[in-house]
Design a protein around this motif. Structure first.
Motif, mmCIF file in Angstrom:
data_model
loop_
_atom_site.group_PDB
_atom_site.id
_atom_site.type_symbol
_atom_site.label_atom_id
_atom_site.label_comp_id
_atom_site.label_asym_id
_atom_site.label_seq_id
_atom_site.Cartn_x
_atom_site.Cartn_y
_atom_site.Cartn_z
ATOM 1 N N VAL A 222 50.414 53.849 71.495
ATOM 2 C CA VAL A 222 50.018 54.240 72.712
ATOM 3 C C VAL A 222 48.252 54.015 73.172
ATOM 4 O O VAL A 222 48.250 53.826 74.253
ATOM 5 C CB VAL A 222 49.603 55.513 72.905
ATOM 6 N N GLU A 223 48.343 52.472 72.938
ATOM 7 C CA GLU A 223 47.374 51.705 72.877
ATOM 8 C C GLU A 223 48.022 50.729 74.531
ATOM 9 O O GLU A 223 46.853 50.494 75.518
ATOM 10 C CB GLU A 223 46.740 50.824 72.049
ATOM 11 N N ASP A 224 49.494 50.351 74.173
ATOM 12 C CA ASP A 224 49.452 49.486 75.610
ATOM 13 C C ASP A 224 50.320 50.843 76.715
ATOM 14 O O ASP A 224 51.179 51.377 76.566
ATOM 15 C CB ASP A 224 50.831 49.166 75.238
ATOM 16 N N LYS A 225 49.243 50.734 77.585
ATOM 17 C CA LYS A 225 49.701 52.276 79.108
ATOM 18 C C LYS A 225 51.264 51.586 79.121
ATOM 19 O O LYS A 225 51.720 52.262 79.491
ATOM 20 C CB LYS A 225 48.585 52.004 79.914
ATOM 21 N N SER A 226 51.679 51.200 78.913
ATOM 22 C CA SER A 226 52.772 50.392 79.503
ATOM 23 C C SER A 226 54.276 50.622 78.643
ATOM 24 O O SER A 226 55.222 50.361 79.400
ATOM 25 C CB SER A 226 53.323 49.278 80.219
ATOM 26 N N SER A 230 53.708 55.483 75.704
ATOM 27 C CA SER A 230 52.937 56.085 75.737
ATOM 28 C C SER A 230 52.900 57.004 77.738
ATOM 29 O O SER A 230 52.215 57.946 78.071
ATOM 30 C CB SER A 230 51.359 55.352 76.411
ATOM 31 N N LYS A 231 53.779 56.226 78.307
ATOM 32 C CA LYS A 231 54.400 56.727 79.423
ATOM 33 C C LYS A 231 54.585 58.283 79.613
ATOM 34 O O LYS A 231 54.763 59.283 80.122
ATOM 35 C CB LYS A 231 55.659 56.151 80.128
ATOM 36 N N GLU A 234 51.929 60.815 78.888
ATOM 37 C CA GLU A 234 50.984 60.982 79.405
ATOM 38 C C GLU A 234 51.851 62.101 80.734
ATOM 39 O O GLU A 234 51.005 62.743 81.103
ATOM 40 C CB GLU A 234 51.051 60.088 80.686
ATOM 41 N N THR A 279 42.633 60.925 73.298
ATOM 42 C CA THR A 279 42.253 59.955 74.487
ATOM 43 C C THR A 279 40.781 59.362 74.122
ATOM 44 O O THR A 279 39.952 59.321 73.845
ATOM 45 C CB THR A 279 42.654 60.337 75.875
ATOM 46 N N ASP A 284 40.138 57.729 82.029
ATOM 47 C CA ASP A 284 41.281 58.562 81.132
ATOM 48 C C ASP A 284 40.524 59.744 81.182
ATOM 49 O O ASP A 284 41.122 60.498 81.597
ATOM 50 C CB ASP A 284 42.709 57.585 80.464
#
Length: 370
Positions: A222-226, A230-231, A234, A279, A284
């Motif tokens: 999930v470090e890569d927000k894209s 991760s999406k 969130e 998190t 964030d």
């Protein structure tokens, strides 16, 4: 909705906080067609009945005339106790298209049956022969209790989606209008009201148990927000935050201990806090904490004593304290103050006071009133 938010500058919106999704056009058309058929059929219910026996205003005028001419027999017949049951089917026909979850809801006070019963009561008020114990004054509250509240309860049980902010706000406003005005029965132990509140709590509890799911992924995922993981995580988090804000809307209507149990013990401590703890510290994390605090009613913290927060918020406050310490150690003064303000808002004054003393931040004493 997304286009409307963009036009209005709603940049702080998060995926997952949208209201319930609209029906697909085909389903919407089918539903509207079925609804129109039902409404058309409802017009035939009293088509073979004389107006004197299916018009609520005309019926009540007959009873008013009876009471004025023969008050003793009117009283002996216990008419005030019979009227709510007599009017029930007539009112239900008028309420066929009434949906308490819709935004453009016709106010109860504006409906023909409501005005007719109100006029009936006003006529009794103007009557010189009115007695202090005239039970006709309870006709309208009893109608609300016997006819309206059960209908609302059925919608809560079978239709209401607690994840829908619009539906929840409409429902809460309707309940506030009913319980906050004279239209509700003076009997505080109303069975219909109790049933409605119990159904609301059960429906929200079911939503917490079945609709909330916040997956935990490895940090590297999930470090890569894209990334899709991760999406998705969130979106599920913000959906749960929305449910928390909807649950808290019932504060003041539903018993406070039940709202706090659902919102804090179950939603925050079981689901939201776990995500917040995982998190990484930064904007964030602070935003998530701020959104949670923004959901909570200020009233909960007004009468707290000894500078301690609510028991259900102890773990959340410990997280905020750890955030403040880390931010202060890394010389992020503005963010540290922001986190301390969140602690103040939830009544954790002792924690803030000790932090200020420990780190010699006398310039922040004003935030705790010192």
């Amino acid at each position: 909705r997304r286009q409307a938010r963009e036009r209005s500058g709603g940049a702080d919106h998060r995926e997952g906080m949208s209201s319930d999704d609209e029906l697909p056009p085909t389903e919407g058309d089918e539903f509207q067609k079925s609804k129109d058929n039902v409404l058309e059929d409802s017009k035939k219910v009293f088509e073979d009945v004389h107006a004197d026996f299916c018009d609520i205003r005309k019926i009540l005028l007959k009873f008013q005339e009876w009471k004025e001419k023969f008050p003793d027999s009117y009283c002996d017949a216990y008419i005030s106790f019979c009227l709510p049951k007599l009017l029930n089917p007539l009112i239900r026909v008028q309420l066929i298209s009434w949906n308490p979850l819709e935004q453009n809801l016709t106010e109860l006070e504006e409906m023909p049956w409501f005005r007719a019963i109100e006029e009936f009561s006003d006529a009794e008020n103007a009557s010189a022969s009115k007695k202090d114990d005239d039970h006709d004054q309870e006709v309208l509250p009893k109608v609300i209790e016997k006819t309206i509240l059960p209908k609302i309860t059925a919608f809560v049980k079978n239709v209401w989606d607690p994840l829908s902010t619009s539906q929840t706000k409409n429902l809460v406003q309707l309940c506030n209008n009913i319980f906050g005005k004279q239209v509700c029965s003076k009997n505080e132990s109303s069975r219909a009201r109790e049933d409605l509140m119990n159904t609301v709590v059960l429906r929200m509890k079911k939503s917490v148990e079945e609709d909330v799911f916040i997956p935990l992924y490895p940090k590297s995922t999930v470090e890569d927000k894209s990334s899709p993981c991760s999406k998705f995580q969130e979106r599920r988090f913000w959906s749960a935050v929305k449910l928390l804000s909807n649950v808290v809307l019932w504060d003041g209507i539903v018993q406070e201990d039940k709202v706090r149990d659902l919102g804090l013990s179950k939603l925050l401590n079981r689901y939201l806090l776990l995500n917040i703890l995982n998190t990484p510290l930064g904007p964030d994390n602070i935003e998530k904490c701020a959104k949670v605090v923004a959901c909570l009613p200020e009233r909960w913290f007004q009468d707290l004593k000894s500078g301690s927060t609510l028991p259900e918020l102890l773990n959340f406050c410990q997280h905020l304290l750890q955030c403040a310490r880390t931010l202060h150690r890394n010389n992020h003064s503005d963010e540290t103050e922001e986190v301390l303000l969140l602690l103040v808002k939830v009544g954790a004054l002792h924690i803030v006071e000790d932090f200020i003393e420990e780190h010699k931040l006398e310039h922040l004493k004003s935030m705790i009133g010192k």
